[in-house]
Design a protein around this motif. Structure first.
Motif, short mmCIF file in Angstrom:
data_model
loop_
_atom_site.label_atom_id
_atom_site.label_comp_id
_atom_site.label_asym_id
_atom_site.label_seq_id
_atom_site.Cartn_x
_atom_site.Cartn_y
_atom_site.Cartn_z
N SER A 152 0.84 -1.19 0.00
CA SER A 152 0.00 0.00 0.00
C SER A 152 0.88 1.24 0.00
O SER A 152 2.04 1.22 0.44
CB SER A 152 -0.94 0.00 1.20
N LYS A 153 0.32 2.33 -0.49
CA LYS A 153 1.09 3.57 -0.60
C LYS A 153 1.57 4.04 0.77
O LYS A 153 2.69 4.51 0.92
CB LYS A 153 0.22 4.64 -1.26
N ARG A 154 0.73 3.88 1.79
CA ARG A 154 1.10 4.32 3.15
C ARG A 154 2.28 3.50 3.68
O ARG A 154 3.21 4.07 4.28
CB ARG A 154 -0.10 4.18 4.07
N ASN A 155 2.26 2.19 3.48
CA ASN A 155 3.37 1.36 3.96
C ASN A 155 4.67 1.68 3.24
O ASN A 155 5.75 1.72 3.86
CB ASN A 155 3.03 -0.12 3.81
N SER A 164 5.90 5.01 4.56
CA SER A 164 6.41 4.86 5.93
C SER A 164 7.80 4.23 5.92
O SER A 164 8.69 4.66 6.65
CB SER A 164 5.46 3.99 6.75
#
Length: 103
Positions: free
Chosen positions: A63-66, A69
């Motif tokens: 995912s883009k967030r992972n 991060s």
């Protein structure tokens, strides 16, 4: 046995026993102790045996967030290590220079 591994007191006892194992293996009289590979194997085997683990989907890893991060953490660690190395070099060069030490 699997039901016992879900009991919090058994988990705490297992943690204490592993800590005692680390203490014994960290003694001077034991020249080399394979605690870390054993601990890593137990950290994988025990949850698999007790079936008390949860897994997510592989798609959630990308995912883009992972990804952001991970990239942010990598950048922070890289900048921190670079700054610490520069500070270490500055400290070592200051010890060689008598003008900086006389301040």
């Amino acid at each position: 046995m699997r039901e016992q591994l879900n009991n919090p007191s058994i988990i705490i006892l297992l943690g204490i026993l592993l800590t005692v194992l680390v203490a014994i293996e960290s003694l001077y009289i034991v020249p080399w102790a394979p605690f870390f590979p054993v601990y890593a194997a137990l950290a994988i085997i025990i949850p698999l045996y007790a079936k008390n683990y949860t897994t997510g989907s592989i798609a959630s890893l990308t995912s883009k967030r992972n990804i952001l991060s991970f990239a942010l953490g990598f950048i922070i660690v890289s900048v921190t290590l670079y700054c610490l190395e520069a500070l270490y070099t500055l400290i070592l060069s200051a010890k060689k220079s008598p003008t900086l030490c006389s301040l």
